[in-house]
Every structure is written in structure tokens, then in C-alpha cells.
Design a protein around this motif. Structure first.
Motif, PDB file in Angstrom:
ATOM      1  N   SER A 111       4.266 -55.182 -21.568  1.00 43.39           N
ATOM      2  CA  SER A 111       4.079 -54.094 -20.584  1.00 43.39           C
ATOM      3  C   SER A 111       4.328 -54.655 -19.005  1.00 43.39           C
ATOM      4  O   SER A 111       4.466 -53.762 -18.074  1.00 43.39           O
ATOM      5  CB  SER A 111       2.566 -53.671 -20.782  1.00 43.39           C
ATOM      6  N   LEU A 114       7.772 -53.977 -18.396  1.00 43.81           N
ATOM      7  CA  LEU A 114       8.011 -52.521 -18.068  1.00 43.81           C
ATOM      8  C   LEU A 114       7.587 -51.797 -16.775  1.00 43.81           C
ATOM      9  O   LEU A 114       8.231 -51.611 -16.026  1.00 43.81           O
ATOM     10  CB  LEU A 114       7.543 -51.686 -19.377  1.00 43.81           C
ATOM     11  N   LEU A 115       6.201 -52.675 -16.498  1.00 38.85           N
ATOM     12  CA  LEU A 115       5.595 -51.695 -15.293  1.00 38.85           C
ATOM     13  C   LEU A 115       6.266 -52.489 -14.121  1.00 38.85           C
ATOM     14  O   LEU A 115       6.601 -51.907 -13.060  1.00 38.85           O
ATOM     15  CB  LEU A 115       4.134 -52.295 -15.368  1.00 38.85           C
ATOM     16  N   PHE A 176       9.237 -42.419 -16.701  1.00 36.69           N
ATOM     17  CA  PHE A 176       8.361 -43.360 -17.345  1.00 36.69           C
ATOM     18  C   PHE A 176       6.979 -43.271 -17.207  1.00 36.69           C
ATOM     19  O   PHE A 176       6.461 -44.146 -16.275  1.00 36.69           O
ATOM     20  CB  PHE A 176       9.018 -44.734 -16.801  1.00 36.69           C
ATOM     21  N   GLN A 178       2.894 -43.515 -17.836  1.00 39.44           N
ATOM     22  CA  GLN A 178       2.306 -44.565 -18.355  1.00 39.44           C
ATOM     23  C   GLN A 178       2.177 -44.433 -19.962  1.00 39.44           C
ATOM     24  O   GLN A 178       2.082 -45.367 -20.542  1.00 39.44           O
ATOM     25  CB  GLN A 178       0.706 -44.565 -17.817  1.00 39.44           C
ATOM     26  N   VAL A 181       5.185 -45.835 -21.428  1.00 37.55           N
ATOM     27  CA  VAL A 181       5.238 -47.183 -21.493  1.00 37.55           C
ATOM     28  C   VAL A 181       4.225 -47.852 -22.403  1.00 37.55           C
ATOM     29  O   VAL A 181       4.710 -48.793 -23.027  1.00 37.55           O
ATOM     30  CB  VAL A 181       4.660 -47.653 -20.041  1.00 37.55           C
ATOM     31  N   THR A 185       5.658 -50.124 -25.313  1.00 42.91           N
ATOM     32  CA  THR A 185       4.867 -51.538 -25.588  1.00 42.91           C
ATOM     33  C   THR A 185       4.262 -51.639 -26.824  1.00 42.91           C
ATOM     34  O   THR A 185       4.444 -52.688 -27.474  1.00 42.91           O
ATOM     35  CB  THR A 185       3.724 -51.524 -24.480  1.00 42.91           C
TER      36      THR A 185
END
Length: 234
Positions: A111, A114-115, A176, A178, A181, A185
Motif C-alpha cells: 500500500s 500505491l499511496l 484511486f 481508498q 487501493v 493491495t
């Protein structure tokens, strides 16, 4: 792209140091490190999977991703590409392909990746990716010591994947959410569990053929988020 470029630089530096250490470490020590990486990979995969809120999206993504990857013969194509690189550069490392795929998945499925990439793309700074870069630098040392030069070449898919998310989020940041995401993940976590099984020689799973799952899960999770097609009804 600053965060991704820093990430690439730390992985290169860590991989080079790991390759130097590999020449000086006894074989039994390298084997123990290899087992530790396998156990860590499985543990990380489990923790990532637990982030899923819509498990059915993960299941459907793995199903459609596996069918797509199998039809495209991704595993075979990646192995052939790796063999070509080995031949071109005259590498003799038998774990070249495994090192490349393992490193790419470990560096890119979390994550934080990605974040961090999304935040930088949306103008919130590269701080998360720089933090990740430090962690990846140390990880690449251990990976290169156990798996060889393939870890160094993982910077190519790392640059494409992580940099691509950053560029996409510059235009599609709202896409995107949360929840999207989280499902991405979780799907990456399942792939890491399978990767850990391969590393520990508990089986031989075609993880590369499952990589398209990462595309399908983004689509399915976004559809669920927008309630275009609520998978939770099934």
C-alpha cells in the motif's frame, strides 16, 4: 516522478551491495536468508490480504486475471525475456528470473507504493515514496545476496509500474479511492503469498500469469465503489 527515481536509485545501490556481499557469504548463510525472505513474503501477503473489504472483487480479479495471463502465456514470455537478457549480458545466475519477479512484486505490491505514487501524482509530495525507498534499499541488499543480479534488473518494471501510477494519478486521481487501493493491495497480497510458496519450494505457482489480476481488481473495485455493479450482492 521524484520519489520513483529516488526509489530506483536506492534499489540499484542496495542490489550492488548485496551482490558484493553474496560473493563473500557462505552458501548456508545465503540459504537461510533465502528462507527468511520466503517467510517474510508470505507474512506480508497475509497482512495485505486482510485489508480487503470486498473479497469477491479479489476472487473475480484472480479468476479473470488468471484466464487472461494463461491465454497470453505471460509466465513463458517473461521467462524467455529473462533468458534473452541473461544471454545478452552473459549472466550465469540460475535465479535471475526469480530474483527479478520476486523483487518487483515485493517492491511494488504494498500500500505504501500505491499511496506514495498517488500522493505524488496528485501534488502532495514524494515523502512516502522516499520513505519506501530507504526500506527498499535495505531489502534489495538481502534479495540480491540471496537471488543474484535479477534483483538489480527489477528497477525496470519498478520504474514503469510505480512511475505509471504517478502519471495516471495526475489525471485520474479521483479514480484511486481508498477502497480501490485496499482491494489492489489485497490482490497483491495474494500474489505475494503464492510467491512465498515458490520461494520456499513448497510448490510451483505461475504467479506471472496472475499479474493481470492487478488490472481487473482496479476496474472491479472502482465499479463496486461507484455502485455500478455491486459485487457484494453475490
Amino acid at each position: 516522478m521524484t520519489g520513483t527515481l529516488v526509489n530506483v536509485a536506492t534499489v540499484i545501490a542496495g542490489s550492488i551491495l548485496g551482490l558484493i556481499f553474496k560473493q563473500r557469504l557462505p552458501r548456508r548463510v545465503v540459504t537461510v536468508v533465502f528462507h527468511g525472505i520466503g517467510l517474510f513474503t508470505m507474512g506480508l501477503g497475509v497482512s495485505m490480504f486482510l485489508e480487503s473489504q470486498w473479497i469477491i472483487t479479489v476472487v473475480l480479479s484472480l479468476l479473470f486475471g488468471g484466464i487472461t495471463g494463461g491465454l497470453l502465456r505471460l509466465e513463458e514470455r517473461v521467462e524467455n525475456m529473462s533468458e534473452n537478457i541473461k544471454s545478452r549480458f552473459r549472466f550465469t545466475d540460475e535465479r535471475f528470473t526469480e530474483g527479478l519477479i520476486t523483487s518487483f512484486l515485493l517492491f511494488c505490491m504494498g500500500s505504501l507504493t500505491l499511496l506514495g505514487a498517488i500522493n505524488e501524482g496528485m501534488g502532495q509530495g514524494p515523502e512516502l515514496l522516499i520513505t519506501k525507498s530507504v526500506l527498499d534499499g535495505f531489502s534489495s541488499m538481502a534479495l540480491a545476496a540471496a537471488m543474484g543480479v535479477g534483483v538489480l534488473f527489477s528497477v525496470i518494471p519498478l520504474l514503469v509500474y510505480q512511475g505509471g501510477i504517478t502519471l495516471l494519478s495526475m489525471w485520474l486521481g479521483d479514480f484511486f479511492a481508498q477502497s480501490v487501493v485496499n482491494e489492489l493491495t489485497a490482490t497483491g497480497g495474494v500474489l505475494l503469498i503464492g510467491l512465498g510458496i515458490n520461494i520456499l519450494n513448497l510448490g510451483k505457482l505461475k504467479i506471472t500469469d496472475l499479474l493481470p489480476s492487478l488490472l481487473f481488481v482496479v476496474l472491479f473495485a472502482w465499479m463496486q465503489y461507484r455502485q455500478i455493479f455491486p459485487f457484494s450482492l453475490f
